[in-house]
Scaffold this motif. Structure first.
Motif, PDB file in Angstrom:
ATOM      1  N   ARG A   1      -5.740 -12.216  13.788  1.00 15.66           N
ATOM      2  CA  ARG A   1      -5.921 -13.630  14.096  1.00 15.66           C
ATOM      3  C   ARG A   1      -5.655 -14.523  12.891  1.00 15.66           C
ATOM      4  O   ARG A   1      -5.123 -15.614  13.047  1.00 15.66           O
ATOM      5  N   THR A   2      -5.987 -14.056  11.690  1.00 18.72           N
ATOM      6  CA  THR A   2      -5.689 -14.861  10.499  1.00 18.72           C
ATOM      7  C   THR A   2      -4.186 -14.996  10.304  1.00 18.72           C
ATOM      8  O   THR A   2      -3.680 -16.074   9.965  1.00 18.72           O
ATOM      9  N   ALA A   3      -3.448 -13.897  10.526  1.00 17.45           N
ATOM     10  CA  ALA A   3      -1.988 -13.956  10.439  1.00 17.45           C
ATOM     11  C   ALA A   3      -1.415 -14.903  11.496  1.00 17.45           C
ATOM     12  O   ALA A   3      -0.435 -15.610  11.245  1.00 17.45           O
ATOM     13  N   ALA A   4      -2.033 -14.929  12.677  1.00 15.69           N
ATOM     14  CA  ALA A   4      -1.583 -15.841  13.728  1.00 15.69           C
ATOM     15  C   ALA A   4      -1.777 -17.291  13.299  1.00 15.69           C
ATOM     16  O   ALA A   4      -0.914 -18.144  13.533  1.00 15.69           O
ATOM     17  N   TRP A   5      -2.896 -17.584  12.669  1.00 18.68           N
ATOM     18  CA  TRP A   5      -3.141 -18.937  12.173  1.00 18.68           C
ATOM     19  C   TRP A   5      -2.127 -19.309  11.090  1.00 18.68           C
ATOM     20  O   TRP A   5      -1.639 -20.439  11.043  1.00 18.68           O
ATOM     21  N   CYS A   6      -1.824 -18.360  10.218  1.00 18.27           N
ATOM     22  CA  CYS A   6      -0.832 -18.624   9.161  1.00 18.27           C
ATOM     23  C   CYS A   6       0.540 -18.933   9.756  1.00 18.27           C
ATOM     24  O   CYS A   6       1.237 -19.857   9.299  1.00 18.27           O
ATOM     25  N   LEU A   7       0.941 -18.167  10.762  1.00 17.74           N
ATOM     26  CA  LEU A   7       2.217 -18.405  11.410  1.00 17.74           C
ATOM     27  C   LEU A   7       2.241 -19.790  12.059  1.00 17.74           C
ATOM     28  O   LEU A   7       3.227 -20.528  11.954  1.00 17.74           O
ATOM     29  N   ALA A   8       1.145 -20.158  12.718  1.00 14.22           N
ATOM     30  CA  ALA A   8       1.062 -21.479  13.339  1.00 14.22           C
ATOM     31  C   ALA A   8       1.162 -22.586  12.298  1.00 14.22           C
ATOM     32  O   ALA A   8       1.788 -23.625  12.536  1.00 14.22           O
ATOM     33  N   GLY A   9       0.568 -22.369  11.123  1.00 14.23           N
ATOM     34  CA  GLY A   9       0.664 -23.347  10.043  1.00 14.23           C
ATOM     35  C   GLY A   9       2.089 -23.504   9.556  1.00 14.23           C
ATOM     36  O   GLY A   9       2.555 -24.626   9.302  1.00 14.23           O
ATOM     37  N   CYS A  10       2.810 -22.400   9.429  1.00 13.33           N
ATOM     38  CA  CYS A  10       4.224 -22.457   9.033  1.00 13.33           C
ATOM     39  C   CYS A  10       5.043 -23.285  10.014  1.00 13.33           C
ATOM     40  O   CYS A  10       5.838 -24.152   9.623  1.00 13.33           O
ATOM     41  N   LEU A  11       4.853 -23.027  11.299  1.00  9.11           N
ATOM     42  CA  LEU A  11       5.614 -23.725  12.321  1.00  9.11           C
ATOM     43  C   LEU A  11       5.275 -25.213  12.359  1.00  9.11           C
ATOM     44  O   LEU A  11       6.155 -26.056  12.572  1.00  9.11           O
ATOM     45  N   ALA A  12       4.003 -25.543  12.130  1.00  8.31           N
ATOM     46  CA  ALA A  12       3.594 -26.953  12.129  1.00  8.31           C
ATOM     47  C   ALA A  12       4.239 -27.707  10.972  1.00  8.31           C
ATOM     48  O   ALA A  12       4.705 -28.843  11.131  1.00  8.31           O
ATOM     49  N   ALA A  13       4.268 -27.096   9.788  1.00  8.73           N
ATOM     50  CA  ALA A  13       4.891 -27.740   8.624  1.00  8.73           C
ATOM     51  C   ALA A  13       6.385 -27.954   8.853  1.00  8.73           C
ATOM     52  O   ALA A  13       6.944 -28.989   8.483  1.00  8.73           O
ATOM     53  N   LEU A  14       7.026 -26.978   9.466  1.00 10.93           N
ATOM     54  CA  LEU A  14       8.450 -27.094   9.749  1.00 10.93           C
ATOM     55  C   LEU A  14       8.708 -28.204  10.768  1.00 10.93           C
ATOM     56  O   LEU A  14       9.667 -28.984  10.632  1.00 10.93           O
ATOM     57  N   ALA A  15       7.846 -28.293  11.766  1.00  5.99           N
ATOM     58  CA  ALA A  15       8.010 -29.333  12.789  1.00  5.99           C
ATOM     59  C   ALA A  15       7.856 -30.720  12.195  1.00  5.99           C
ATOM     60  O   ALA A  15       8.520 -31.670  12.636  1.00  5.99           O
ATOM     61  N   ALA A  16       6.997 -30.862  11.189  1.00  4.19           N
ATOM     62  CA  ALA A  16       6.757 -32.179  10.587  1.00  4.19           C
ATOM     63  C   ALA A  16       8.041 -32.784  10.039  1.00  4.19           C
ATOM     64  O   ALA A  16       8.254 -34.000  10.115  1.00  4.19           O
TER      65      ALA A  16
END
Length: 299
Positions: A190-205
């Motif tokens: 689950r921590t890795a899933a949160w990290c992946l979501a953070g990566c995608l959010a930064a890219l979307a910004a």
């Protein structure tokens, strides 16, 4: 015809960016059962880091730092806060979801204070450049959004399908207790899933504040909420559903904006609520989402 093609390309670009955010929603939900409301603040954090760093280390370096820092921040939210509120117990997911609202408020408040009333350019290499594609003139940022999002989403799907972590994620989504008994480390998954979501959010910004938007502002994070209907539409456990739902929402928003004059009877601000209207209409027919597995609970 030109107006139709222009709206179509804009819709695909918007849908591609929304897909990055919606995929983060779905990944977190599959791994932990938590509906994350921190995406707005994570997106704002990624955009803010690119804005303040690009003059010193260039756009590519700033984006790399923003992605890493946002991923670390997302992982820290899960590991240091949420897992201390019920651990990996699925029955604690509702409480953890509420906690994410508080975390989002704290982060957005601090970032909004730093940004103030300014519009911060991200220094993206596309600027205001445009490309002629037959009868349609398209902003280069839109083309880049489609291409980069396609690569990022393809990479994420490859992680889900071909890596041990992806297998563990799918096992945990099916049955957490059985997965734990088989040796799956739920905390790491689950921590890795949160990290992946953070990566995608930064890219979307990067693409949400590109041309023709004027730049990053303190309300930019609210755009993440437009990807929320996309994740709900697809069924919160389906990455493919998140992609399809995002395209549906992006195309809806673009066509409503493009044909606003013909839809004036619905009001000038209908484009802002159109994604939610589509979500409600679809959920009336498919309460669990378009791609939800059989037996999935309503969202």
């Amino acid at each position: 015809m030109t107006g139709f093609l222009d709206s179509l390309l804009n819709g695909l670009a918007l849908g591609s960016v929304y897909a990055l955010i919606a995929l983060g929603f779905v990944t977190i939900f599959k791994a932990s059962g938590v509906l994350s409301f921190t995406h707005g603040s994570l997106l704002l954090l990624g955009g803010y880091l690119v804005a303040v760093l690009h003059d010193d280390i260039g756009f590519a370096g700033a984006l790399a730092v923003a992605v890493l820092v946002t991923a670390a921040a997302a992982g820290a939210v899960d590991r240091l806060v949420l897992q201390r509120v019920g651990g990996t117990d699925p029955h604690a997911a509702h409480v953890q979801t509420i906690v994410t609202i508080g975390i989002d408020i704290v982060l957005v408040t601090d970032l909004a204070r730093r940004i103030g009333g300014d519009l911060l350019p991200l220094g993206d290499p596309w600027g205001s450049a445009v490309t002629d594609l037959g009868p349609v003139t398209v902003a280069d940022s839109r083309i880049a959004a489609i291409l980069v999002s396609a690569v990022a989403i393809g990479g994420a799907f490859a992680l889900f399908r071909f890596t041990p972590w992806g297998l563990s994620l799918r096992a945990a989504a099916e049955d957490r207790e059985a997965a734990a008994l088989m040796g799956v480390r739920l905390t790491r998954v689950r921590t890795a899933a949160w990290c992946l979501a953070g990566c995608l959010a930064a890219l979307a910004a990067v693409f949400l504040v590109a041309f023709p938007a004027p730049g990053l502002e303190r309300t930019t994070g609210q755009i993440a909420l437009k990807a929320f209907p996309a994740a709900i539409l697809g069924g919160m456990t389906s990455p493919v559903g998140a992609l399809v739902g995002s395209m549906l929402i992006g195309l809806t928003e673009a066509f409503v904006a493009g044909y606003q004059s013909d839809l004036h009877v619905l009001g000038e601000g209908f484009g802002d609520v159109a994604p939610y209207a589509v979500m409600v209409l679809v959920l009336l027919v498919r309460p669990a989402g378009l791609f939800a597995a059989k037996g999935a609970a309503r969202v």
